[in-house]
Structure formats: structure tokens, C-alpha cells
Write a protein that holds these residues in place. Structure first.
Motif, short mmCIF file in Angstrom:
data_model
loop_
_atom_site.label_atom_id
_atom_site.label_comp_id
_atom_site.label_asym_id
_atom_site.label_seq_id
_atom_site.Cartn_x
_atom_site.Cartn_y
_atom_site.Cartn_z
N VAL A 46 0.73 -1.28 0.06
CA VAL A 46 -0.04 -0.03 -0.02
C VAL A 46 0.92 1.10 -0.09
CG1 VAL A 46 -1.63 1.18 1.39
CG2 VAL A 46 -2.02 -1.01 1.34
N ALA A 47 2.09 1.31 0.87
CA ALA A 47 2.73 2.57 0.97
C ALA A 47 3.44 2.59 -0.46
CB ALA A 47 3.77 2.26 2.01
N GLY A 48 3.75 1.43 -1.22
CA GLY A 48 4.51 1.69 -2.29
C GLY A 48 3.62 2.37 -3.27
N VAL A 49 2.41 1.78 -3.44
CA VAL A 49 1.51 2.19 -4.65
C VAL A 49 1.15 3.62 -4.23
CG1 VAL A 49 -0.95 2.13 -5.05
CG2 VAL A 49 0.46 0.11 -4.81
N ILE A 50 1.09 4.13 -3.11
CA ILE A 50 0.80 5.58 -2.77
C ILE A 50 2.11 6.42 -2.96
CG2 ILE A 50 0.58 7.15 -0.60
CD1 ILE A 50 -1.26 4.83 0.66
N GLU A 51 3.17 5.87 -2.78
CA GLU A 51 4.36 6.56 -3.09
C GLU A 51 4.41 6.95 -4.63
OE1 GLU A 51 9.21 6.65 -2.58
OE2 GLU A 51 7.99 5.16 -1.60
#
Length: 83
Positions: A46-51
Motif C-alpha cells: 500500500v505504501a509503495g502504491v501511494i508513493e
């Protein structure tokens, strides 16, 4: 060779060695950063997609966050993107 490998081993190193001299340089570095995130598997979190979405949002075409989420929804598992 795979497309991602071509980008990581040929295209990105070439343009880092022969820097762009226009406003496209910033967008290229953001693009390279996103490819590198994907290469490490960060796009599966999730954090990677958001970044990645936040990075792409600042690039030249300036799509809205809602448009980006719509695009990502078609290419990511439903469990990663909520609301």
C-alpha cells in the motif's frame, strides 16, 4: 530481455549518463524512481502504491489523484486500494 530490465539496465543508465537539458529531466528522474520502486517489489505494498501515485501526480501531465487511482485500480489487486 524484459521491458523492465531494459529500462533498468539500458535506458535509465543512458539518460543518467547523458542528462536531459530540459524540463523533462525532473520527470525522467521521477519515472526512474518509480521503475526502481517496482524493481524492488515496493509497488506490491500500500505504501509503495501511494508513493508511486504521489510521484506520478507531480509529473508533467498532472493527472488528479482520482484519475490516478482509477488507472491503478485496473492494474493492482483490490486489497491494495481502498476508498
Amino acid at each position: 530481455m524484459s521491458a523492465r530490465r531494459d529500462l533498468l539496465e539500458v535506458v535509465i543508465p543512458f539518460f543518467r549518463e547523458h542528462r536531459l537539458r530540459s524540463s523533462k529531466r525532473g520527470d525522467f528522474e521521477k519515472f526512474a524512481h518509480c521503475v526502481e520502486l517496482c524493481a524492488t517489489g515496493r509497488h506490491r505494498t500500500v505504501a509503495g502504491v501511494i508513493e508511486i501515485a504521489e510521484t506520478v501526480e507531480t509529473m508533467n501531465h498532472r493527472k488528479s489523484r482520482q484519475e490516478l487511482i482509477g488507472i491503478l485500480r485496473g492494474h493492482t489487486p483490490d486489497t491494495l486500494l481502498v476508498g
